[in-house]
Structures are given as C-alpha cells and as structure tokens.
Scaffold this motif. Structure first.
Motif, PDB file in Angstrom:
ATOM      1  N   MET A  80       1.836  -3.567  -9.873  1.00 34.71           N
ATOM      2  CA  MET A  80       2.660  -4.660  -9.347  1.00 34.71           C
ATOM      3  C   MET A  80       1.772  -5.877  -9.094  1.00 34.71           C
ATOM      4  O   MET A  80       0.719  -5.766  -8.471  1.00 34.71           O
ATOM      5  CB  MET A  80       3.336  -4.227  -8.040  1.00 34.71           C
ATOM      6  N   CYS A  81       2.182  -7.057  -9.576  1.00 33.40           N
ATOM      7  CA  CYS A  81       1.369  -8.262  -9.416  1.00 33.40           C
ATOM      8  C   CYS A  81       1.468  -8.777  -7.983  1.00 33.40           C
ATOM      9  O   CYS A  81       2.347  -8.385  -7.211  1.00 33.40           O
ATOM     10  CB  CYS A  81       1.813  -9.331 -10.400  1.00 33.40           C
ATOM     11  N   VAL A  82       0.546  -9.689  -7.635  1.00 34.97           N
ATOM     12  CA  VAL A  82       0.474 -10.189  -6.260  1.00 34.97           C
ATOM     13  C   VAL A  82       1.775 -10.866  -5.840  1.00 34.97           C
ATOM     14  O   VAL A  82       2.267 -10.660  -4.725  1.00 34.97           O
ATOM     15  CB  VAL A  82      -0.713 -11.170  -6.104  1.00 34.97           C
ATOM     16  N   SER A  83       2.342 -11.670  -6.735  1.00 32.74           N
ATOM     17  CA  SER A  83       3.577 -12.377  -6.379  1.00 32.74           C
ATOM     18  C   SER A  83       4.719 -11.402  -6.106  1.00 32.74           C
ATOM     19  O   SER A  83       5.537 -11.622  -5.202  1.00 32.74           O
ATOM     20  CB  SER A  83       3.972 -13.356  -7.491  1.00 32.74           C
ATOM     21  N   SER A  84       4.760 -10.314  -6.855  1.00 28.94           N
ATOM     22  CA  SER A  84       5.799  -9.302  -6.635  1.00 28.94           C
ATOM     23  C   SER A  84       5.583  -8.575  -5.315  1.00 28.94           C
ATOM     24  O   SER A  84       6.538  -8.290  -4.581  1.00 28.94           O
ATOM     25  CB  SER A  84       5.813  -8.290  -7.784  1.00 28.94           C
ATOM     26  N   LEU A  85       4.326  -8.276  -5.011  1.00 27.53           N
ATOM     27  CA  LEU A  85       4.012  -7.642  -3.735  1.00 27.53           C
ATOM     28  C   LEU A  85       4.386  -8.553  -2.570  1.00 27.53           C
ATOM     29  O   LEU A  85       4.957  -8.104  -1.571  1.00 27.53           O
ATOM     30  CB  LEU A  85       2.518  -7.307  -3.665  1.00 27.53           C
ATOM     31  N   LYS A  86       4.058  -9.828  -2.713  1.00 23.88           N
ATOM     32  CA  LYS A  86       4.372 -10.800  -1.657  1.00 23.88           C
ATOM     33  C   LYS A  86       5.887 -10.908  -1.480  1.00 23.88           C
ATOM     34  O   LYS A  86       6.395 -10.937  -0.350  1.00 23.88           O
ATOM     35  CB  LYS A  86       3.779 -12.159  -2.032  1.00 23.88           C
ATOM     36  N   TRP A  87       6.612 -10.958  -2.583  1.00 29.56           N
ATOM     37  CA  TRP A  87       8.072 -11.034  -2.498  1.00 29.56           C
ATOM     38  C   TRP A  87       8.631  -9.792  -1.806  1.00 29.56           C
ATOM     39  O   TRP A  87       9.519  -9.890  -0.956  1.00 29.56           O
ATOM     40  CB  TRP A  87       8.685 -11.155  -3.898  1.00 29.56           C
ATOM     41  N   ALA A  88       8.100  -8.630  -2.157  1.00 26.42           N
ATOM     42  CA  ALA A  88       8.581  -7.374  -1.568  1.00 26.42           C
ATOM     43  C   ALA A  88       8.325  -7.349  -0.064  1.00 26.42           C
ATOM     44  O   ALA A  88       9.179  -6.908   0.719  1.00 26.42           O
ATOM     45  CB  ALA A  88       7.911  -6.186  -2.244  1.00 26.42           C
ATOM     46  N   LEU A  89       7.155  -7.831   0.353  1.00 29.23           N
ATOM     47  CA  LEU A  89       6.837  -7.877   1.782  1.00 29.23           C
ATOM     48  C   LEU A  89       7.760  -8.839   2.517  1.00 29.23           C
ATOM     49  O   LEU A  89       8.301  -8.510   3.580  1.00 29.23           O
ATOM     50  CB  LEU A  89       5.381  -8.304   1.984  1.00 29.23           C
ATOM     51  N   ASP A  90       7.926 -10.029   1.968  1.00 26.90           N
ATOM     52  CA  ASP A  90       8.795 -11.021   2.606  1.00 26.90           C
ATOM     53  C   ASP A  90      10.231 -10.505   2.704  1.00 26.90           C
ATOM     54  O   ASP A  90      10.897 -10.672   3.732  1.00 26.90           O
ATOM     55  CB  ASP A  90       8.773 -12.339   1.821  1.00 26.90           C
TER      56      ASP A  90
ATOM     57  N   LEU B  68      -2.573   8.679   2.581  1.00 25.28           N
ATOM     58  CA  LEU B  68      -1.372   8.076   2.003  1.00 25.28           C
ATOM     59  C   LEU B  68      -1.254   6.614   2.419  1.00 25.28           C
ATOM     60  O   LEU B  68      -1.043   5.725   1.583  1.00 25.28           O
ATOM     61  CB  LEU B  68      -0.133   8.855   2.451  1.00 25.28           C
ATOM     62  N   TYR B  69      -1.422   6.365   3.711  1.00 25.73           N
ATOM     63  CA  TYR B  69      -1.260   4.999   4.218  1.00 25.73           C
ATOM     64  C   TYR B  69      -2.310   4.058   3.637  1.00 25.73           C
ATOM     65  O   TYR B  69      -1.983   2.977   3.131  1.00 25.73           O
ATOM     66  CB  TYR B  69      -1.336   4.994   5.748  1.00 25.73           C
ATOM     67  N   PHE B  70      -3.573   4.448   3.696  1.00 25.18           N
ATOM     68  CA  PHE B  70      -4.637   3.506   3.340  1.00 25.18           C
ATOM     69  C   PHE B  70      -4.840   3.348   1.837  1.00 25.18           C
ATOM     70  O   PHE B  70      -5.390   2.333   1.406  1.00 25.18           O
ATOM     71  CB  PHE B  70      -5.938   3.876   4.052  1.00 25.18           C
ATOM     72  N   LYS B  71      -4.394   4.299   1.040  1.00 26.45           N
ATOM     73  CA  LYS B  71      -4.390   4.061  -0.403  1.00 26.45           C
ATOM     74  C   LYS B  71      -3.438   2.918  -0.732  1.00 26.45           C
ATOM     75  O   LYS B  71      -3.699   2.108  -1.621  1.00 26.45           O
ATOM     76  CB  LYS B  71      -3.988   5.332  -1.150  1.00 26.45           C
ATOM     77  N   GLY B  72      -2.331   2.863  -0.009  1.00 25.71           N
ATOM     78  CA  GLY B  72      -1.393   1.761  -0.204  1.00 25.71           C
ATOM     79  C   GLY B  72      -1.868   0.478   0.444  1.00 25.71           C
ATOM     80  O   GLY B  72      -1.810  -0.600  -0.158  1.00 25.71           O
ATOM     81  N   PHE B  73      -2.367   0.589   1.676  1.00 21.28           N
ATOM     82  CA  PHE B  73      -2.822  -0.607   2.390  1.00 21.28           C
ATOM     83  C   PHE B  73      -3.981  -1.278   1.662  1.00 21.28           C
ATOM     84  O   PHE B  73      -4.112  -2.511   1.697  1.00 21.28           O
ATOM     85  CB  PHE B  73      -3.237  -0.241   3.816  1.00 21.28           C
ATOM     86  N   ALA B  74      -4.819  -0.489   0.988  1.00 23.56           N
ATOM     87  CA  ALA B  74      -5.955  -1.053   0.248  1.00 23.56           C
ATOM     88  C   ALA B  74      -5.487  -2.079  -0.780  1.00 23.56           C
ATOM     89  O   ALA B  74      -6.158  -3.094  -1.017  1.00 23.56           O
ATOM     90  CB  ALA B  74      -6.742   0.063  -0.437  1.00 23.56           C
ATOM     91  N   THR B  75      -4.334  -1.832  -1.380  1.00 26.14           N
ATOM     92  CA  THR B  75      -3.787  -2.774  -2.365  1.00 26.14           C
ATOM     93  C   THR B  75      -3.399  -4.088  -1.699  1.00 26.14           C
ATOM     94  O   THR B  75      -3.688  -5.176  -2.212  1.00 26.14           O
ATOM     95  CB  THR B  75      -2.555  -2.162  -3.062  1.00 26.14           C
ATOM     96  N   LEU B  76      -2.758  -3.997  -0.544  1.00 28.61           N
ATOM     97  CA  LEU B  76      -2.374  -5.213   0.182  1.00 28.61           C
ATOM     98  C   LEU B  76      -3.604  -5.960   0.672  1.00 28.61           C
ATOM     99  O   LEU B  76      -3.672  -7.193   0.596  1.00 28.61           O
ATOM    100  CB  LEU B  76      -1.473  -4.852   1.367  1.00 28.61           C
ATOM    101  N   LEU B  77      -4.578  -5.218   1.158  1.00 29.60           N
ATOM    102  CA  LEU B  77      -5.801  -5.826   1.682  1.00 29.60           C
ATOM    103  C   LEU B  77      -6.554  -6.578   0.589  1.00 29.60           C
ATOM    104  O   LEU B  77      -6.982  -7.724   0.788  1.00 29.60           O
ATOM    105  CB  LEU B  77      -6.683  -4.735   2.290  1.00 29.60           C
TER     106      LEU B  77
END
Length: 287
Positions: free
Chosen positions: A1-11, A162-171
C-alpha cells in the motif's frame, strides 16, 4: 500500500471512529486502563509516555519485530533523523532500559562492530499493558474486526509482534501523530502530558459535551493523581491559555474551550486509527 493510501485510510478511520457512538466512552476507558500501570510506577510512566520518549521505545520494538537482526545503530539514526532525541539522550535511554532489565544488548553474531538488541519479557509485558489501553477500547467500536477482538488471546510477544510489524510501516512512512497532528505536541511532549490532557478533558467534559465547559478538580488534585507538581500543571494550563484552549476565571476555575475539546478528540481518534491500522497491517504481513 502506498503512502497516500495509508494516509487516506488513517484519516478515514479517524473520522469514522470519532463519529462512533462509543467514542467518548472509549476515551474514558483508555484513560482508566492506562492509569492502572501508571499509578503503580508513576515516576517511570510520566516520562515514558512523553511522546518523543514513547516513539523511541516504539522504534526499538518496530525494528525488533520487523527485522531479523535489529541494530541499535539503525534505531539511533532513525530517532535522530526524526528529531525524537539527540544521540546523547538516546544513549541515556538505552542505558536506563538495560538497567531496568527491559533490554538486552549483544554484539552482532557476524560483525562485532554492531550491536543487536532484544526486549525482555518484562518490557514486553509493560508495553502490552500500555497498548491494551488503546486496543481494548477499540473493540466496542470495531465489533466486526476479528483480529482486534482476538488480540486479548495472544501472549505478550505475539501481541507485540503483530502490532509492531504493522506500526513499523506507519513509522517508516511518517504516519505517526507528531506528523498527522503536530498541534498536539505542546500537550503530549511533556512529562505526564498525555495523562494530564485526558484528565482535564474527562474532568471537564460530559459524555455529550461539544462546547466549552469547566474543570471541577483542583490543580493540586490533578498533580497528586499523576505524581507531578502543581507548578507543572499550571504551566500546561498557561500554555493552553496562550493557544486559546483554556480560559482562567480564577485560581480555582478553569474553562475548557472548544479548541481543546476538538484537539483531544482528534488526538484520540488518530490514536485509535493508528492502532487499528497497525493491527490490520500486522495481520496482512502474516498472510
């Protein structure tokens, strides 16, 4: 997932969660759950929850759970580049973690110039206790998210993996609260700031409050509850007055204004959204 898609999903998640009927109850649940470990070790937690310090811990765990040979030098470089801490401060934090038995450091098996690290069982338990304060309140708002509902079944290391494998992507993509909501820095980047922010919010705002309201607890009672000085609380209030978040009517009466209410709600909405996204990304990495 690209950064813009991640940002959209978070928002998008943040907006949906903030409108949820259980959102206000979830904020209060978050504070109540976090207050349990905080009250047992207030002098540790009031510093550990300071946002930049917390991000150092989260960077360590993201590195550890997402890479086969986590290097302390990589964590240092990342934290300095993001402005979380200076190199000297990082060394002090790492020494403290080792002294407390939270982190083990050893030479790299293939290159003695580098140091690898691992969190202790005690550290995993402490961090899991902190994360429970956002994962558990997320449950009622996300009843259809199976993995959120199953998080309580995992042991500490599986939970954090589980949590930090995902959080690493956001970080790594700069999708943390300091970037998403920089205006919250004055609240959360100070000792006990996170808890003071929520204590004032919960104290002043009823469950259906959307406008201005009044804090009922004294500065001294807030300071005592969170093991900080009364002066520390007053300084936060004074800065809030300058930012249009509070209005002081007397030494005992503080009016909490709509900008503060909105800021806390956005902060918590993003906190829950980041948690949800981290769990989803972590689960996806296993497939």
């Amino acid at each position: 997932m690209c950064v813009s898609s991640l940002k959209w999903a978070l928002d998008h998640s943040a907006r949906v969660l903030e409108r949820h009927g259980e959102f206000e109850c979830s904020i209060r649940a978050h504070y109540a759950i976090l207050l349990v470990p905080y009250s047992k070790r207030p002098f540790f937690y009031k510093t550990a929850l300071k946002f930049n310090r917390l991000m150092v811990s989260f960077t360590l765990l993201s590195e550890y759970f997402s890479k086969p040979a986590p290097l302390l030098s990589d964590v240092k470089a990342f934290c300095v580049a993001r402005g979380f801490c200076s190199r000297n401060s990082l060394e002090s934090i790492f020494l403290l973690f080792r002294a407390l038995g939270f982190m083990k450091v050893a030479g790299h098996p293939d290159d003695s110039r580098f140091r690898v690290f691992s969190p202790s069982a005690q550290a995993c338990h402490e961090v899991r206790s902190m994360l429970n304060s956002v994962v558990q309140p997320l449950g009622p708002m996300c009843p259809s998210e199976a993995q959120v509902q199953r998080m309580s079944e995992l042991d500490d290391r599986a939970f954090l993996a589980l949590y930090f494998k995902g959080f690493a992507t956001l970080l790594s993509n700069k999708l943390t609260i300091d970037v998403l909501l920089p205006e919250c820095d004055w609240l959360v980047n100070r000792d006990a700031g996170h808890m003071l922010m929520l204590a004032i919010y919960n104290d002043a705002c009823s469950l259906d409050c959307q406008g201005a309201s009044f804090r009922t607890s004294s500065y001294l009672s807030l300071a005592t509850r969170l093991s900080v000085s009364k002066t520390h609380v007053i300084r936060l209030v004074q800065e809030g007055v300058e930012k249009g978040c509070f209005k002081v009517h007397s030494k005992t009466q503080l009016e909490v204004l709509p900008p503060f209410v909105k800021l806390v709600r956005r902060f918590m909405a993003y906190s829950f959204a980041i948690t949800l996204q981290s769990i989803e990304l972590g689960q996806a990495s296993k497939i």
